[in-house]
Design a protein around this motif. Structure first.
Motif, PDB file in Angstrom:
ATOM      1  N   LEU A  58       0.845  -1.184   0.000  1.00  0.00           N
ATOM      2  CA  LEU A  58       0.000   0.000   0.000  1.00  0.00           C
ATOM      3  C   LEU A  58       0.884   1.238   0.000  1.00  0.00           C
ATOM      4  O   LEU A  58       2.087   1.165   0.266  1.00  0.00           O
ATOM      5  CB  LEU A  58      -0.910   0.022   1.232  1.00  0.00           C
ATOM      6  N   GLY A  59       0.266   2.392  -0.272  1.00  0.00           N
ATOM      7  CA  GLY A  59       0.981   3.648  -0.157  1.00  0.00           C
ATOM      8  C   GLY A  59       1.015   4.132   1.282  1.00  0.00           C
ATOM      9  O   GLY A  59       0.718   3.390   2.227  1.00  0.00           O
ATOM     10  N   THR A  60       1.334   5.396   1.430  1.00  0.00           N
ATOM     11  CA  THR A  60       1.317   6.030   2.755  1.00  0.00           C
ATOM     12  C   THR A  60       0.279   7.147   2.792  1.00  0.00           C
ATOM     13  O   THR A  60       0.310   7.994   3.678  1.00  0.00           O
ATOM     14  CB  THR A  60       2.715   6.598   3.098  1.00  0.00           C
ATOM     15  N   ARG A  82       3.394  -4.139   2.906  1.00  0.00           N
ATOM     16  CA  ARG A  82       4.502  -3.208   2.680  1.00  0.00           C
ATOM     17  C   ARG A  82       3.935  -1.818   2.377  1.00  0.00           C
ATOM     18  O   ARG A  82       2.956  -1.695   1.638  1.00  0.00           O
ATOM     19  CB  ARG A  82       5.342  -3.709   1.509  1.00  0.00           C
ATOM     20  N   ARG A  83       4.513  -0.762   2.956  1.00  0.00           N
ATOM     21  CA  ARG A  83       4.085   0.617   2.705  1.00  0.00           C
ATOM     22  C   ARG A  83       5.113   1.311   1.813  1.00  0.00           C
ATOM     23  O   ARG A  83       6.316   1.313   2.132  1.00  0.00           O
ATOM     24  CB  ARG A  83       3.924   1.385   4.017  1.00  0.00           C
ATOM     25  N   PRO A  89      -3.424   2.888  -3.598  1.00  0.00           N
ATOM     26  CA  PRO A  89      -4.183   1.742  -4.106  1.00  0.00           C
ATOM     27  C   PRO A  89      -4.790   2.025  -5.479  1.00  0.00           C
ATOM     28  O   PRO A  89      -5.082   3.175  -5.833  1.00  0.00           O
ATOM     29  CB  PRO A  89      -5.291   1.559  -3.061  1.00  0.00           C
ATOM     30  N   GLY A  90      -5.002   0.950  -6.251  1.00  0.00           N
ATOM     31  CA  GLY A  90      -5.763   1.056  -7.476  1.00  0.00           C
ATOM     32  C   GLY A  90      -7.248   1.196  -7.174  1.00  0.00           C
ATOM     33  O   GLY A  90      -7.698   1.042  -6.029  1.00  0.00           O
ATOM     34  N   ALA A 111       0.357   0.556  -5.585  1.00  0.00           N
ATOM     35  CA  ALA A 111       1.468   0.054  -4.776  1.00  0.00           C
ATOM     36  C   ALA A 111       1.583  -1.461  -4.857  1.00  0.00           C
ATOM     37  O   ALA A 111       2.694  -2.018  -4.783  1.00  0.00           O
ATOM     38  CB  ALA A 111       1.275   0.489  -3.319  1.00  0.00           C
ATOM     39  N   ALA A 112       0.443  -2.151  -5.025  1.00  0.00           N
ATOM     40  CA  ALA A 112       0.452  -3.616  -5.033  1.00  0.00           C
ATOM     41  C   ALA A 112       1.297  -4.196  -6.152  1.00  0.00           C
ATOM     42  O   ALA A 112       1.714  -5.356  -6.071  1.00  0.00           O
ATOM     43  CB  ALA A 112      -0.978  -4.147  -5.130  1.00  0.00           C
TER      44      ALA A 112
END
Length: 301
Positions: A58-60, A82-83, A89-90, A111-112
């Motif tokens: 994922l992002g932050t 994991r960040r 996210p999509g 991010a995935a």
């Protein structure tokens, strides 16, 4: 039960922001994705001796924070998330035509797509899991090097005697060309001890003439157990010992088939991990999918 005696299944893939119809031209925001949907239902269907972890990236950003909180609220372990700064996210939107669905996607910066880029995270997943679940979408969103890194980890897990389950969940638009897609599906099946394809997908991708042809092709790849889903038609359970069809539950009030295959997989996997025979597991998969298609969206609360 102590933590030392508990077992864990790790579901690997992408969770996205889901926009589903709320009526009158409005959309409802949720979080869903094929391997996440299966993890969601696994958490509700597995016996007390099992934990369910979700392995993704994922992002932050705020939406990623909300999604991670959603994982936790669902009872999923998040230590394998994991960040990644500068990622998020999509998103996908569900379009319904009666009960059938199609999708629009926005995932270029998801991010995935980097979920297998960190070898240390894969090592942690391998060490912590007693069983694993992944899909063709998981493979499709990865770079070729990351895809191979993930397949190597899963192959080693199977060689160590752990259950590795794979749903090809074929989405041609995610692949650069059909030959690459077909090779990846067969590579996924080769590291899996259990394969859960959907017959309509396999007809389009491989030209299979029957569910039996699909089952034989995946058995030839090296997987030990194949369950060919076919919507409201019977599922075919196939092993080297023989083939058996299991009728689907008849549902009169279907309103949205989103998540039907994912929930079938969860019902089947939960039953098998709890010691049920394949036929009983397919019956449980049909039962859960039959409930899911009576609701809008992939997840029922």
């Amino acid at each position: 039960m102590s933590a030392a005696t508990r077992r864990r299944i790790v579901s690997i893939g992408e969770c996205m922001v889901e926009l589903s119809s709320a009526g009158e031209g409005l959309y409802r925001k949720g979080f869903a994705g094929d391997t996440f949907n299966t993890a969601w239902y696994l958490r509700r269907g597995l016996g007390e001796g099992w934990d369910v972890a979700y392995h993704t990236a994922l992002g932050t950003d705020t939406t990623s924070d909300e999604m991670l909180a959603f994982f936790t609220e669902a009872g999923l372990a998040t230590d394998l998330v994991r960040r990644i700064p500068e990622r998020m996210p999509g998103l996908y939107m569900i379009h319904l035509d009666g009960a059938e669905r199609s999708f629009s996607y926005w995932r270029d910066s998801a991010a995935a797509k980097l979920l297998a880029a960190d070898p240390a995270q894969l090592d942690a997943a391998a060490a912590s899991g007693d069983a694993f679940y992944f899909s063709g979408i998981t493979l499709a969103i990865l770079s070729p090097d990351d895809r191979q890194r993930l397949l190597d980890m899963l192959g080693a897990a199977r060689a160590a005697g752990k259950l590795v389950a794979f749903d090809p969940n074929i989405r041609p638009r995610l692949w650069p060309e059909p030959d690459v897609m077909r090779a990846a599906m067969e590579a996924g099946a080769a590291v899996a001890s259990l394969c859960l394809p959907s017959f309509p997908d396999e007809v389009a991708a491989f030209g299979d003439a029957s569910p039996e042809a699909t089952a034989r092709r995946y058995l030839a790849c090296g997987t030990g157990e194949v369950v060919v889903k076919d919507g409201s038609d019977p599922a075919l359970v196939a092993t080297e010992g023989g083939f058996e069809t299991v009728a689907a539950r008849k549902v009169a009030d279907v309103i949205d088939t989103t998540g039907a295959g994912d929930s079938f997989n969860a019902g089947y996997l939960a039953a098998r991990l709890d010691g049920a025979e394949p036929r009983q597991a397919a019956e449980r998969g049909h039962e859960l999918a039959g409930e899911v298609v009576r609701h809008y969206g992939a997840l029922i609360r």
